[in-house]
Design an enzyme around this catalytic site. Structure first.
Site, PDB file in Angstrom:
ATOM      1  N   SER A  39       0.796  -1.226   0.000  1.00 16.06           N
ATOM      2  CA  SER A  39       0.000   0.000   0.000  1.00 16.06           C
ATOM      3  C   SER A  39       0.829   1.276   0.000  1.00 16.06           C
ATOM      4  O   SER A  39       1.608   1.505  -0.900  1.00 16.06           O
ATOM      5  CB  SER A  39      -0.946  -0.048   1.197  1.00 16.06           C
ATOM      6  OG  SER A  39      -1.842   1.013   1.129  1.00 16.06           O
ATOM      7  N   HIS A  40       0.702   2.058   1.063  1.00 16.93           N
ATOM      8  CA  HIS A  40       1.363   3.365   1.148  1.00 16.93           C
ATOM      9  C   HIS A  40       2.774   3.244   1.730  1.00 16.93           C
ATOM     10  O   HIS A  40       3.456   4.254   1.876  1.00 16.93           O
ATOM     11  CB  HIS A  40       0.540   4.276   2.055  1.00 16.93           C
ATOM     12  CG  HIS A  40       0.329   3.663   3.406  1.00 16.93           C
ATOM     13  ND1 HIS A  40      -0.535   2.607   3.594  1.00 16.93           N
ATOM     14  CD2 HIS A  40       0.892   3.905   4.598  1.00 16.93           C
ATOM     15  CE1 HIS A  40      -0.497   2.241   4.858  1.00 16.93           C
ATOM     16  NE2 HIS A  40       0.363   3.002   5.493  1.00 16.93           N
ATOM     17  N   ASP A 100      -1.969   6.626  -3.443  1.00 14.02           N
ATOM     18  CA  ASP A 100      -0.876   5.872  -2.823  1.00 14.02           C
ATOM     19  C   ASP A 100      -0.364   4.760  -3.747  1.00 14.02           C
ATOM     20  O   ASP A 100      -0.765   4.680  -4.904  1.00 14.02           O
ATOM     21  CB  ASP A 100      -1.311   5.303  -1.465  1.00 14.02           C
ATOM     22  CG  ASP A 100      -2.298   4.165  -1.616  1.00 14.02           C
ATOM     23  OD1 ASP A 100      -3.027   4.143  -2.630  1.00 14.02           O
ATOM     24  OD2 ASP A 100      -2.343   3.289  -0.733  1.00 14.02           O
ATOM     25  N   ASP A 105      -0.901   1.517  -4.182  1.00 17.46           N
ATOM     26  CA  ASP A 105      -1.818   0.619  -4.893  1.00 17.46           C
ATOM     27  C   ASP A 105      -3.128   1.293  -5.284  1.00 17.46           C
ATOM     28  O   ASP A 105      -4.090   0.615  -5.666  1.00 17.46           O
ATOM     29  CB  ASP A 105      -2.079  -0.647  -4.067  1.00 17.46           C
ATOM     30  CG  ASP A 105      -2.703  -0.349  -2.717  1.00 17.46           C
ATOM     31  OD1 ASP A 105      -2.493   0.759  -2.185  1.00 17.46           O
ATOM     32  OD2 ASP A 105      -3.425  -1.221  -2.182  1.00 17.46           O
ATOM     33  N   ASP A 121      -5.547   3.016  -3.673  1.00 13.41           N
ATOM     34  CA  ASP A 121      -6.816   3.083  -2.945  1.00 13.41           C
ATOM     35  C   ASP A 121      -6.934   4.321  -2.049  1.00 13.41           C
ATOM     36  O   ASP A 121      -8.018   4.660  -1.606  1.00 13.41           O
ATOM     37  CB  ASP A 121      -7.098   1.778  -2.173  1.00 13.41           C
ATOM     38  CG  ASP A 121      -5.975   1.364  -1.249  1.00 13.41           C
ATOM     39  OD1 ASP A 121      -4.999   2.126  -1.129  1.00 13.41           O
ATOM     40  OD2 ASP A 121      -6.069   0.268  -0.654  1.00 13.41           O
ATOM     41  N   ARG A 122      -5.817   5.011  -1.780  1.00  7.59           N
ATOM     42  CA  ARG A 122      -5.900   6.216  -0.939  1.00  7.59           C
ATOM     43  C   ARG A 122      -5.874   7.479  -1.800  1.00  7.59           C
ATOM     44  O   ARG A 122      -5.338   7.458  -2.908  1.00  7.59           O
ATOM     45  CB  ARG A 122      -4.711   6.288   0.011  1.00  7.59           C
ATOM     46  CG  ARG A 122      -4.663   5.150   0.991  1.00  7.59           C
ATOM     47  CD  ARG A 122      -3.490   5.322   1.917  1.00  7.59           C
ATOM     48  NE  ARG A 122      -3.539   4.282   2.936  1.00  7.59           N
ATOM     49  CZ  ARG A 122      -3.097   4.423   4.167  1.00  7.59           C
ATOM     50  NH1 ARG A 122      -2.548   5.553   4.540  1.00  7.59           N
ATOM     51  NH2 ARG A 122      -3.180   3.435   5.035  1.00  7.59           N
ATOM     52  N   LYS A 182     -11.471   0.890  -0.900  1.00 10.91           N
ATOM     53  CA  LYS A 182     -11.453   2.331  -1.092  1.00 10.91           C
ATOM     54  C   LYS A 182     -10.854   2.615  -2.462  1.00 10.91           C
ATOM     55  O   LYS A 182     -10.175   1.765  -3.030  1.00 10.91           O
ATOM     56  CB  LYS A 182     -10.697   3.023   0.027  1.00 10.91           C
ATOM     57  CG  LYS A 182      -9.310   2.492   0.320  1.00 10.91           C
ATOM     58  CD  LYS A 182      -8.823   3.113   1.622  1.00 10.91           C
ATOM     59  CE  LYS A 182      -7.410   2.711   1.957  1.00 10.91           C
ATOM     60  NZ  LYS A 182      -7.324   1.421   2.639  1.00 10.91           N
TER      61      LYS A 182
HETATM   62  C1  G16 Z   1      -5.226   0.001   5.403  1.00  7.44           C
HETATM   63  C2  G16 Z   1      -6.668  -0.313   5.662  1.00  7.44           C
HETATM   64  C3  G16 Z   1      -7.385   0.912   6.143  1.00  7.44           C
HETATM   65  C4  G16 Z   1      -6.674   1.501   7.342  1.00  7.44           C
HETATM   66  C5  G16 Z   1      -5.230   1.770   7.022  1.00  7.44           C
HETATM   67  C6  G16 Z   1      -4.424   2.198   8.240  1.00  7.44           C
HETATM   68  O1  G16 Z   1      -5.119   0.838   4.298  1.00  7.44           O
HETATM   69  O2  G16 Z   1      -7.317  -0.809   4.513  1.00  7.44           O
HETATM   70  O3  G16 Z   1      -8.681   0.538   6.464  1.00  7.44           O
HETATM   71  O4  G16 Z   1      -7.287   2.694   7.734  1.00  7.44           O
HETATM   72  O5  G16 Z   1      -4.627   0.608   6.533  1.00  7.44           O
HETATM   73  O6  G16 Z   1      -4.401   1.168   9.171  1.00  7.44           O
HETATM   74  P1  G16 Z   1      -3.542   1.239  10.488  1.00  7.44           P
HETATM   75  O7  G16 Z   1      -3.987   2.490  11.215  1.00  7.44           O
HETATM   76  O8  G16 Z   1      -3.864   0.001  11.222  1.00  7.44           O
HETATM   77  O9  G16 Z   1      -2.090   1.376  10.097  1.00  7.44           O
HETATM   78  P2  G16 Z   1      -4.060   0.560   3.135  1.00  7.44           P
HETATM   79  O10 G16 Z   1      -4.228   1.699   2.184  1.00  7.44           O
HETATM   80  O11 G16 Z   1      -2.731   0.575   3.838  1.00  7.44           O
HETATM   81  O12 G16 Z   1      -4.377  -0.760   2.589  1.00  7.44           O
END
Ligand code: G16
Length: 539
Positions: free
Chosen positions: A112-113, A276, A278, A280-281, A375
């Protein structure tokens, strides 16, 4: 050609908030990916007749891991894989492909990010037939399997060529390599008013979209420049690179700093956005103006009637508990359903499938709707462009008018990173024990109205999840404490602060939250326990 290979378990293959995320150096260890994938296949069981979607954000090790997954899927009896050309597919596009093809699930290779590259992170997100990531009950079973896995099956053949679109066969499994962009573009066309947005650009509106050298570059180029007519060069950093060109593809004020500096300069375009790793953000900016993700969710929800796909009405809206309460006031005003869930997009899936909600979002720069079960970064950008085109107002005007109508939730997140896991766990445990004793107590001018753990009871599958601790104050202010579930080493303590005002709409958020920050530190003893007096990242 099918080989069975003996292996020994790794102890650390427990999935976090969204799949498995580890340092690349951990994932490249012998049999690491193989053990994890075999554990998933073992838990799914009979794979005959099943179809899965596979792709990734192009980060380091994507190409190697994807070949392992293809050969293991074939050896385990999967009937068909749908794979993004060259192994690319954004998380939202993957969810769409699962739903459109009625596939049994999918794997998106991404952390992801989190930064990529040899010294960065790698990850695997696993979705089921809902198009959303698996519930915790299933990931628990997979984790148990990773602890006993003793062999894996793999097809002993040369690598599959993923550069050409079309069909091929491998050990009796059908492989369809598809263009990962086409279906996604068609879906967006079916939701938004592309004509109105095209007219906006034709009239001279300007934007900058920063793809951060990650997977959304090709999607953004196609949609914003080629189809909607944004000026050439509006999409920057559009070539996906294994190390994201050294960028940290986390679209926020800290890591998307090139875009932020540009949007806060005199050269700023009318609109700025980033996605981000992938896809989704999302982050939304106007000239010298930043929209918090919590406000963005509230504003999109309030303006649903401007969007062709939603104008007939929406079911309801949900947010994670840590996200600000801004959208709650919008839900009340429109008389629609409203839900609060734990952090993690997977918690929205049941609410969407049961038609309780249409929109959902999180403070962590995620917004989306029931068009898919993830997302969706580009969806959020198009939503904003569609509102701007329909309302004829700027990002700042839209946001300020929103605050005028509903009041403003000043909101920020403070992250304390790289904390010793044992220290972080003990802090949370002690805090949870202490919170019930705080009710009725006053800190400076803030009176605690309620304090305790956030517990979510899913109205559909009746599962119960505890996630984070909340201190509520009599004036509507809140402190939320959580441990992140997406890091790859040590613990990150997240502290989310919110203060609501109906009258003071133009203050500096940091100033408005100074007192609550002090109270949050006093209650949790973070400085004493971690040695950190300031957060490492503030968003
Ligand atoms: C993921 C989840 C999100 C979450 C985020 C942060 O996003 O899909 O629902 O809000 O991580 O999570 P944490 O606060 O536990 O680090 P992504 O974009 O990283 O897949």
């Amino acid at each position: 050609m099918i080989k069975t290979v003996a292996t020994t378990p790794y102890t650390d293959q427990k999935m976090g908030t969204a799949g498995l995320r580890r340092k690349s150096k951990v994932v490249v260890q012998p049999n690491y990916v193989e053990n994890f994938m075999q554990s998933i296949f073992n838990v799914i069981g009979n794979l005959k007749g099943k179809t899965f979607v596979v792709g990734g954000d192009g980060r380091y090790y994507n190409d190697i891991a994807i070949q392992k997954i293809i050969k293991m899927a074939a050896a385990n009896g999967v009937s068909r894989l749908i794979i993004g050309q060259n192994g690319y597919m954004s998380t939202p596009a993957g969810s769409n492909i699962i739903l459109k093809n009625k596939a049994d699930g999918g794997f998106i290779l991404s952390a992801s990010h989190n930064p990529g590259g040899e010294n960065g992170d790698f990850g695997i997100k696993y979705s089921n037939e809902t198009g959303g990531q698996i519930p915790s009950a299933v990931s628990d079973k997979i984790y148990a399997q990773t602890q006993i896995v003793s062999e894996y099956k793999i097809c002993d053949v040369p690598d599959v060529d993923l550069s050409k679109i079309g069909h091929q066969e491998l050990c009796g499994m059908q492989i369809d390599v598809i263009d990962p962009v086409t279906d996604y573009v068609e879906m967006m066309r079916g939701i938004f008013d592309f004509d109105a947005i095209s007219k906006l650009f034709a009239a001279g509106f300007t934007m900058r979209f920063d793809a951060m050298n990650a997977v959304t570059g090709p999607y953004a180029k196609k949609i914003f420049e080629e189809i909607l007519g944004a000026p050439a060069g509006s999409v920057v950093n559009y070539r996906p690179l294994p190390d994201f060109g050294g960028l940290h593809p986390d679209p926020n004020m800290v890591y998307a700093k090139d875009l932020v500096n540009f949007m806060f300069s005199d050269q700023a375009t009318d609109f700025g956005a980033a996605n981000d790793g992938d896809g989704d953000r999302n982050m939304i900016l106007g000239p010298k103006f930043f929209v918090t993700p919590s406000d963005s969710l509230a504003i999109l929800t309030d303006n649903f009637s401007l969007i062709p796909a939603y104008k007939k009405g929406i079911y309801g809206v949900a947010k994670s508990a840590a996200t600000s309460t801004a959208v709650e006031r919008v839900a009340k005003e429109h008389g629609i359903g409203y839900y609060e869930v734990p952090t993690g997009w997977k918690y929205f899936v049941n609410l969407m499938d049961s038609k309780r909600i249409t929109f959902c979002g999180e403070e962590s720069f995620g917004t989306g709707s029931s068009h898919i079960r993830e997302k969706d970064g580009i969806w959020a950008v198009l939503f904003w462009l569609n509102i701007i085109a329909a309302a004829g107002k700027s990002v700042e005007q839209i946001t300020r008018e929103h605050w005028q109508k509903y009041g403003r939730s000043y909101y920020m997140r403070f992250d304390f990173e790289g904390v010793d896991t044992a220290v972080a766990d003990k802090m949370m445990a002690d805090l949870e024990a202490k919170l019930p004793t705080l009710s009725g107590k006053t800190f400076d001018n803030y009176k605690v109205s309620a304090a305790g753990a956030f517990i979510y009871n899913d109205p559909v599958d009746h599962s119960s999840t505890k996630n984070g601790l909340i201190v509520r104050f009599a004036d509507g202010s809140r402190i939320v404490y959580r441990l992140s579930g997406t890091g790859s080493s040590g613990a990150t303590i997240r502290v989310y602060l919110e203060r609501y005002s109906q009258t003071d709409l133009r203050s500096d958020p940091l100033k408005m939250l100074t007192e609550i920050f002090r109270i949050a530190m006093q209650i949790s003893e973070i400085p004493e326990r971690t040695g950190k007096h300031q957060a490492d990242v503030i968003t």
